[in-house]
Design a protein around this motif. Structure first.
Motif, PDB file in Angstrom:
ATOM      1  N   VAL A  79      82.199  62.208  39.779  1.00 37.85           N
ATOM      2  CA  VAL A  79      82.531  61.239  38.720  1.00 37.85           C
ATOM      3  C   VAL A  79      82.655  59.840  39.320  1.00 37.85           C
ATOM      4  O   VAL A  79      82.140  58.866  38.762  1.00 37.85           O
ATOM      5  N   GLN A  80      83.314  59.753  40.467  1.00 39.27           N
ATOM      6  CA  GLN A  80      83.450  58.452  41.130  1.00 39.27           C
ATOM      7  C   GLN A  80      82.078  57.893  41.513  1.00 39.27           C
ATOM      8  O   GLN A  80      81.824  56.702  41.352  1.00 39.27           O
ATOM      9  N   LEU A  81      81.199  58.752  41.980  1.00 35.84           N
ATOM     10  CA  LEU A  81      79.844  58.319  42.335  1.00 35.84           C
ATOM     11  C   LEU A  81      79.105  57.789  41.115  1.00 35.84           C
ATOM     12  O   LEU A  81      78.498  56.712  41.154  1.00 35.84           O
ATOM     13  N   TRP A  82      79.176  58.522  40.016  1.00 39.49           N
ATOM     14  CA  TRP A  82      78.532  58.083  38.770  1.00 39.49           C
ATOM     15  C   TRP A  82      79.094  56.741  38.307  1.00 39.49           C
ATOM     16  O   TRP A  82      78.351  55.835  37.935  1.00 39.49           O
ATOM     17  N   LEU A  83      80.419  56.610  38.365  1.00 41.53           N
ATOM     18  CA  LEU A  83      81.052  55.353  37.949  1.00 41.53           C
ATOM     19  C   LEU A  83      80.665  54.205  38.862  1.00 41.53           C
ATOM     20  O   LEU A  83      80.503  53.062  38.404  1.00 41.53           O
ATOM     21  N   ALA A  84      80.500  54.479  40.152  1.00 40.05           N
ATOM     22  CA  ALA A  84      80.094  53.423  41.095  1.00 40.05           C
ATOM     23  C   ALA A  84      78.723  52.855  40.696  1.00 40.05           C
ATOM     24  O   ALA A  84      78.514  51.635  40.741  1.00 40.05           O
ATOM     25  N   PHE A  85      77.810  53.722  40.311  1.00 37.62           N
ATOM     26  CA  PHE A  85      76.505  53.244  39.863  1.00 37.62           C
ATOM     27  C   PHE A  85      76.624  52.434  38.572  1.00 37.62           C
ATOM     28  O   PHE A  85      75.913  51.446  38.374  1.00 37.62           O
ATOM     29  N   LYS A  86      77.527  52.828  37.698  1.00 36.88           N
ATOM     30  CA  LYS A  86      77.746  52.070  36.464  1.00 36.88           C
ATOM     31  C   LYS A  86      78.352  50.697  36.774  1.00 36.88           C
ATOM     32  O   LYS A  86      78.013  49.708  36.110  1.00 36.88           O
ATOM     33  N   VAL A  87      79.238  50.635  37.751  1.00 33.17           N
ATOM     34  CA  VAL A  87      79.813  49.345  38.155  1.00 33.17           C
ATOM     35  C   VAL A  87      78.705  48.441  38.668  1.00 33.17           C
ATOM     36  O   VAL A  87      78.625  47.262  38.315  1.00 33.17           O
ATOM     37  N   ARG A  88      77.846  48.983  39.506  1.00 35.72           N
ATOM     38  CA  ARG A  88      76.758  48.174  40.062  1.00 35.72           C
ATOM     39  C   ARG A  88      75.833  47.648  38.972  1.00 35.72           C
ATOM     40  O   ARG A  88      75.269  46.562  39.085  1.00 35.72           O
ATOM     41  N   SER A  89      75.722  48.397  37.872  1.00 38.28           N
ATOM     42  CA  SER A  89      74.866  47.926  36.778  1.00 38.28           C
ATOM     43  C   SER A  89      75.611  47.020  35.797  1.00 38.28           C
ATOM     44  O   SER A  89      75.049  46.606  34.795  1.00 38.28           O
ATOM     45  N   GLY A  90      76.897  46.717  36.096  1.00 35.45           N
ATOM     46  CA  GLY A  90      77.620  45.734  35.301  1.00 35.45           C
ATOM     47  C   GLY A  90      78.447  46.282  34.156  1.00 35.45           C
ATOM     48  O   GLY A  90      78.837  45.524  33.256  1.00 35.45           O
ATOM     49  N   ARG A  91      78.762  47.552  34.181  1.00 36.07           N
ATOM     50  CA  ARG A  91      79.565  48.146  33.110  1.00 36.07           C
ATOM     51  C   ARG A  91      81.050  47.955  33.402  1.00 36.07           C
ATOM     52  O   ARG A  91      81.602  48.568  34.319  1.00 36.07           O
ATOM     53  N   ASN A  92      81.685  47.114  32.625  1.00 38.16           N
ATOM     54  CA  ASN A  92      83.096  46.794  32.838  1.00 38.16           C
ATOM     55  C   ASN A  92      83.993  48.010  32.639  1.00 38.16           C
ATOM     56  O   ASN A  92      84.977  48.193  33.347  1.00 38.16           O
ATOM     57  N   TRP A  93      83.674  48.869  31.678  1.00 39.27           N
ATOM     58  CA  TRP A  93      84.495  50.054  31.428  1.00 39.27           C
ATOM     59  C   TRP A  93      84.542  50.948  32.675  1.00 39.27           C
ATOM     60  O   TRP A  93      85.566  51.572  32.948  1.00 39.27           O
ATOM     61  N   ALA A  94      83.444  50.997  33.427  1.00 42.68           N
ATOM     62  CA  ALA A  94      83.428  51.799  34.656  1.00 42.68           C
ATOM     63  C   ALA A  94      84.329  51.172  35.710  1.00 42.68           C
ATOM     64  O   ALA A  94      85.028  51.880  36.448  1.00 42.68           O
ATOM     65  N   ARG A  95      84.339  49.853  35.766  1.00 44.47           N
ATOM     66  CA  ARG A  95      85.222  49.151  36.701  1.00 44.47           C
ATOM     67  C   ARG A  95      86.682  49.432  36.360  1.00 44.47           C
ATOM     68  O   ARG A  95      87.499  49.690  37.246  1.00 44.47           O
TER      69      ARG A  95
END
Length: 150
Positions: A79-95
């Motif tokens: 889950v953390q890995l998936w969220l890290a990719f979402k952060v890199r793509s600019g998803r604030n909710w993942a941050r």
């Protein structure tokens, strides 16, 4: 900075946060390996608790505990890995989610009777630094730009 397609490129702070979360995932997987090596300690702890289990039951309980915690650690790492990719793509909710998870991760180090391992401390430290990087001004500007572009 943008690509030829007009998409915003993540700044160095977001890339650093992404790398930090990846390293934290490696620490989580490493902690699974450490957990596998603690079978005898788990059996000894169960035996010392005064339980009336047979030796076979103690061995089975320790094995079930190991597999359960290893499975949980693996799911958290994924889950953390998936969220890290979402952060890199600019998803604030993942941050925001990674910030909450990191606070819980750091807090878990202070719960229990000193059972945290070196990989647990290392992973929490790296994740905390990644969270800080993800909230720096350049990161904030990136997340705002990505949100505005949608």
């Amino acid at each position: 900075m943008t690509t030829s397609t007009g998409r915003a490129l993540p700044p160095a702070t977001v890339n650093a946060a992404f790398a930090g979360f990846l390293v934290s995932c490696v620490f989580a997987v490493t902690s699974i390996g450490v957990l596998v090596g603690t079978h005898d300690e788990l059996v000894d702890a169960l035996r010392a608790s005064g339980t009336q289990m047979t030796e076979d039951q103690l061995q089975s309980a320790a094995t079930v505990t190991q597999y359960t915690f290893a499975g949980i650690a693996l799911v958290i790492a994924l889950v953390q890995l998936w969220l890290a990719f979402k952060v890199r793509s600019g998803r604030n909710w993942a941050r925001v989610l990674l910030t909450v998870f990191t606070v819980l991760q750091v807090g878990s180090l202070f719960v229990g009777e000193g059972s945290a391992t070196l990989p647990a401390y290392g992973g929490a430290l790296v994740a905390a630094l990644a969270v800080v990087a993800s909230w720096l001004p350049a990161s904030n500007a990136y997340f705002a730009t990505v949100k505005q572009a949608r």
